[in-house]
Motif scaffolding. Structure first.
Motif, PDB file in Angstrom:
ATOM      1  N   ALA A  62     -13.682   1.917 -26.679  1.00 41.80           N
ATOM      2  CA  ALA A  62     -12.295   1.777 -26.222  1.00 41.80           C
ATOM      3  C   ALA A  62     -11.777   3.058 -25.573  1.00 41.80           C
ATOM      4  CB  ALA A  62     -11.397   1.363 -27.385  1.00 41.80           C
ATOM      5  N   GLU A  63     -12.074   4.208 -26.155  1.00 43.75           N
ATOM      6  CA  GLU A  63     -11.579   5.477 -25.600  1.00 43.75           C
ATOM      7  C   GLU A  63     -12.139   5.720 -24.200  1.00 43.75           C
ATOM      8  OE1 GLU A  63     -13.996   5.978 -28.501  1.00 43.75           O
ATOM      9  OE2 GLU A  63     -12.405   4.904 -29.524  1.00 43.75           O
ATOM     10  N   ARG A  64     -13.432   5.451 -24.028  1.00 43.12           N
ATOM     11  CA  ARG A  64     -14.059   5.667 -22.716  1.00 43.12           C
ATOM     12  C   ARG A  64     -13.499   4.695 -21.693  1.00 43.12           C
ATOM     13  NH1 ARG A  64     -19.882   6.448 -23.278  1.00 43.12           N
ATOM     14  NH2 ARG A  64     -19.287   8.618 -23.372  1.00 43.12           N
ATOM     15  N   TYR A  65     -13.267   3.450 -22.086  1.00 46.07           N
ATOM     16  CA  TYR A  65     -12.702   2.466 -21.171  1.00 46.07           C
ATOM     17  C   TYR A  65     -11.332   2.932 -20.686  1.00 46.07           C
ATOM     18  CZ  TYR A  65     -11.129  -1.794 -19.042  1.00 46.07           C
ATOM     19  OH  TYR A  65     -10.653  -2.693 -18.121  1.00 46.07           O
ATOM     20  N   GLU A  66     -10.498   3.392 -21.613  1.00 44.91           N
ATOM     21  CA  GLU A  66      -9.146   3.839 -21.246  1.00 44.91           C
ATOM     22  C   GLU A  66      -9.192   5.008 -20.270  1.00 44.91           C
ATOM     23  OE1 GLU A  66      -6.467   2.155 -21.827  1.00 44.91           O
ATOM     24  OE2 GLU A  66      -7.584   0.747 -23.067  1.00 44.91           O
ATOM     25  N   THR A  67     -10.185   5.853 -20.390  1.00 40.07           N
ATOM     26  CA  THR A  67     -10.323   7.013 -19.508  1.00 40.07           C
ATOM     27  C   THR A  67     -10.959   6.653 -18.163  1.00 40.07           C
ATOM     28  OG1 THR A  67     -10.597   8.445 -21.420  1.00 40.07           O
ATOM     29  CG2 THR A  67     -11.312   9.331 -19.317  1.00 40.07           C
ATOM     30  N   ASP A  68     -12.052   5.886 -18.213  1.00 39.05           N
ATOM     31  CA  ASP A  68     -12.865   5.650 -17.014  1.00 39.05           C
ATOM     32  C   ASP A  68     -12.475   4.423 -16.199  1.00 39.05           C
ATOM     33  OD1 ASP A  68     -14.223   7.811 -18.032  1.00 39.05           O
ATOM     34  OD2 ASP A  68     -16.125   6.762 -18.335  1.00 39.05           O
ATOM     35  N   GLU A  69     -11.983   3.367 -16.827  1.00 43.20           N
ATOM     36  CA  GLU A  69     -11.750   2.108 -16.126  1.00 43.20           C
ATOM     37  C   GLU A  69     -10.293   1.688 -16.042  1.00 43.20           C
ATOM     38  OE1 GLU A  69     -14.035  -0.244 -14.541  1.00 43.20           O
ATOM     39  OE2 GLU A  69     -15.071   1.657 -14.537  1.00 43.20           O
ATOM     40  N   ALA A  70      -9.568   1.812 -17.128  1.00 43.93           N
ATOM     41  CA  ALA A  70      -8.190   1.315 -17.174  1.00 43.93           C
ATOM     42  C   ALA A  70      -7.311   1.837 -16.035  1.00 43.93           C
ATOM     43  CB  ALA A  70      -7.555   1.622 -18.535  1.00 43.93           C
ATOM     44  N   PRO A  71      -7.457   3.110 -15.615  1.00 46.81           N
ATOM     45  CA  PRO A  71      -6.599   3.580 -14.521  1.00 46.81           C
ATOM     46  C   PRO A  71      -6.777   2.802 -13.204  1.00 46.81           C
ATOM     47  CG  PRO A  71      -7.591   5.441 -15.648  1.00 46.81           C
ATOM     48  CD  PRO A  71      -8.254   4.199 -16.181  1.00 46.81           C
ATOM     49  N   PHE A  72      -7.880   2.070 -13.077  1.00 49.42           N
ATOM     50  CA  PHE A  72      -8.175   1.371 -11.828  1.00 49.42           C
ATOM     51  C   PHE A  72      -7.914  -0.131 -11.904  1.00 49.42           C
ATOM     52  CE2 PHE A  72     -10.912   5.099 -12.178  1.00 49.42           C
ATOM     53  CZ  PHE A  72     -10.454   5.818 -11.090  1.00 49.42           C
ATOM     54  N   LEU A  73      -7.384  -0.616 -13.012  1.00 46.14           N
ATOM     55  CA  LEU A  73      -7.177  -2.059 -13.175  1.00 46.14           C
ATOM     56  C   LEU A  73      -6.243  -2.659 -12.135  1.00 46.14           C
ATOM     57  CD1 LEU A  73      -7.042  -2.637 -17.024  1.00 46.14           C
ATOM     58  CD2 LEU A  73      -8.825  -3.321 -15.422  1.00 46.14           C
ATOM     59  N   ASN A  74      -5.329  -1.896 -11.601  1.00 46.17           N
ATOM     60  CA  ASN A  74      -4.378  -2.441 -10.626  1.00 46.17           C
ATOM     61  C   ASN A  74      -4.778  -2.191  -9.175  1.00 46.17           C
ATOM     62  OD1 ASN A  74      -2.607  -3.597 -12.503  1.00 46.17           O
ATOM     63  ND2 ASN A  74      -1.739  -1.584 -12.933  1.00 46.17           N
ATOM     64  N   ASP A  75      -5.992  -1.678  -8.949  1.00 41.78           N
ATOM     65  CA  ASP A  75      -6.428  -1.428  -7.578  1.00 41.78           C
ATOM     66  C   ASP A  75      -6.445  -2.689  -6.727  1.00 41.78           C
ATOM     67  OD1 ASP A  75      -6.655   1.245  -8.038  1.00 41.78           O
ATOM     68  OD2 ASP A  75      -8.836   1.336  -7.843  1.00 41.78           O
ATOM     69  N   ASP A  76      -6.718  -3.846  -7.327  1.00 37.97           N
ATOM     70  CA  ASP A  76      -6.745  -5.074  -6.533  1.00 37.97           C
ATOM     71  C   ASP A  76      -5.372  -5.419  -5.972  1.00 37.97           C
ATOM     72  OD1 ASP A  76      -5.665  -5.746  -8.974  1.00 37.97           O
ATOM     73  OD2 ASP A  76      -6.764  -7.614  -9.174  1.00 37.97           O
ATOM     74  N   SER A  77      -4.314  -4.876  -6.559  1.00 36.23           N
ATOM     75  CA  SER A  77      -2.979  -5.153  -6.031  1.00 36.23           C
ATOM     76  C   SER A  77      -2.807  -4.574  -4.630  1.00 36.23           C
ATOM     77  CB  SER A  77      -1.889  -4.622  -6.967  1.00 36.23           C
ATOM     78  OG  SER A  77      -1.942  -3.219  -7.038  1.00 36.23           O
ATOM     79  N   LEU A  78      -3.579  -3.547  -4.288  1.00 36.86           N
ATOM     80  CA  LEU A  78      -3.527  -3.002  -2.927  1.00 36.86           C
ATOM     81  C   LEU A  78      -3.945  -4.070  -1.920  1.00 36.86           C
ATOM     82  CD1 LEU A  78      -5.108   0.503  -3.581  1.00 36.86           C
ATOM     83  CD2 LEU A  78      -2.680  -0.049  -3.303  1.00 36.86           C
ATOM     84  N   TYR A  79      -4.937  -4.870  -2.282  1.00 39.22           N
ATOM     85  CA  TYR A  79      -5.375  -5.968  -1.434  1.00 39.22           C
ATOM     86  C   TYR A  79      -4.294  -7.041  -1.335  1.00 39.22           C
ATOM     87  CZ  TYR A  79      -7.803 -10.242  -0.091  1.00 39.22           C
ATOM     88  OH  TYR A  79      -8.164 -11.414   0.511  1.00 39.22           O
ATOM     89  N   PHE A  80      -3.744  -7.420  -2.482  1.00 39.89           N
ATOM     90  CA  PHE A  80      -2.777  -8.509  -2.500  1.00 39.89           C
ATOM     91  C   PHE A  80      -1.423  -8.115  -1.914  1.00 39.89           C
ATOM     92  CE2 PHE A  80      -5.823 -10.083  -5.672  1.00 39.89           C
ATOM     93  CZ  PHE A  80      -6.099 -11.304  -5.073  1.00 39.89           C
ATOM     94  N   ASP A  81      -1.157  -6.819  -1.766  1.00 37.05           N
ATOM     95  CA  ASP A  81       0.075  -6.395  -1.128  1.00 37.05           C
ATOM     96  C   ASP A  81       0.153  -6.893   0.315  1.00 37.05           C
ATOM     97  OD1 ASP A  81       1.044  -5.122  -3.356  1.00 37.05           O
ATOM     98  OD2 ASP A  81       0.482  -3.108  -2.695  1.00 37.05           O
ATOM     99  N   THR A  82      -0.998  -7.062   0.963  1.00 34.48           N
ATOM    100  CA  THR A  82      -1.021  -7.512   2.360  1.00 34.48           C
ATOM    101  C   THR A  82      -1.686  -8.878   2.525  1.00 34.48           C
ATOM    102  OG1 THR A  82      -3.094  -6.327   2.739  1.00 34.48           O
ATOM    103  CG2 THR A  82      -1.044  -5.147   3.217  1.00 34.48           C
ATOM    104  N   PHE A  83      -1.935  -9.562   1.426  1.00 39.20           N
ATOM    105  CA  PHE A  83      -2.627 -10.865   1.465  1.00 39.20           C
ATOM    106  C   PHE A  83      -1.639 -11.954   1.892  1.00 39.20           C
ATOM    107  CE2 PHE A  83      -4.234 -14.659  -0.908  1.00 39.20           C
ATOM    108  CZ  PHE A  83      -5.430 -14.791  -0.215  1.00 39.20           C
ATOM    109  N   ASP A  84      -2.011 -12.703   2.934  1.00 41.41           N
ATOM    110  CA  ASP A  84      -1.144 -13.756   3.445  1.00 41.41           C
ATOM    111  C   ASP A  84      -1.510 -15.143   2.925  1.00 41.41           C
ATOM    112  OD1 ASP A  84       0.363 -11.994   5.011  1.00 41.41           O
ATOM    113  OD2 ASP A  84      -1.086 -12.098   6.649  1.00 41.41           O
ATOM    114  N   GLY A  85      -2.474 -15.218   2.050  1.00 35.11           N
ATOM    115  CA  GLY A  85      -2.908 -16.520   1.527  1.00 35.11           C
ATOM    116  C   GLY A  85      -4.143 -17.013   2.251  1.00 35.11           C
ATOM    117  N   LEU A  86      -4.654 -18.094   1.754  1.00 38.90           N
ATOM    118  CA  LEU A  86      -5.886 -18.666   2.351  1.00 38.90           C
ATOM    119  C   LEU A  86      -5.536 -19.724   3.380  1.00 38.90           C
ATOM    120  CD1 LEU A  86      -8.022 -19.031  -0.880  1.00 38.90           C
ATOM    121  CD2 LEU A  86      -8.130 -17.232   0.842  1.00 38.90           C
TER     122      LEU A  86
END
Length: 171
Positions: A147-171
């Motif tokens: 859990a500690e390693r996940y919080e350090t290494d991965e958790a900070p990047f969980l919202n990176d996909d929102s950068l894609y969806f900020d400009t997503f116009d749908g399918l």
């Protein structure tokens, strides 16, 4: 009307049929994030949302010293064969023995009827796993993190996909 996908599986719902096709590894991608504890003997329970591709056996291997990867035997075979192919076809980019070395560090483990298995001490130590863990679906495999390693290494990047969806116009 029924349509059959490349997997040969047809699903029906609400008066229609939808063909499903599976990935190379033979099942829909594993998804989800689960925080839990590991028992003192190393036993964990695979979350129900991640159980569907697993029969009675899993292959657990370390991903460096970051986390443990849990694969079906079929996926593990595909990965090892891919490593061998890259060793032969890419001028030594992947060392020829990498597939064998990955098997040296891997463990084939039995699942009980409640989808529990015991992670051997050497693998827990490699990944720094102690009491609290994070279990994540990762496409063709499941990742088990301290859990500690996940919080350090991965958790900070969980919202990176929102950068894609900020400009997503749908399918």
């Amino acid at each position: 009307m029924e349509v059959q996908g490349s997997s040969g599986k047809t699903e029906e719902g609400a008066g229609t049929s939808v063909a499903t096709s599976f990935t190379t590894y033979g099942f829909d991608p594993l998804m989800g994030l689960f925080r839990t504890n590991i028992e003192p003997n190393g036993r964990i329970v695979l979350p129900s949302a991640l159980r569907y591709p697993y029969g009675d056996t899993v292959v657990v291997m370390p991903w460096g010293s970051q986390f443990l990867m849990v694969q079906t035997p079929h996926v593990n075979h595909l990965v090892v064969e891919d490593m061998k192919g890259k060793a032969k076809n890419q001028g030594g980019v992947v060392p020829p023995r990498r597939g064998k070395r990955s098997q040296h560090k891997s463990s084939r483990l039995s699942l009980d009827k409640q989808f529990r298995f015991v992670i051997p001490p050497n693998l827990r130590e490699m990944a720094g796993i102690n009491e609290q863990i994070v279990i994540c679906g990762a496409g063709e495999s499941v990742e088990i993190w301290a859990a500690e390693r996940y919080e350090t290494d991965e958790a900070p990047f969980l919202n990176d996909d929102s950068l894609y969806f900020d400009t997503f116009d749908g399918l």
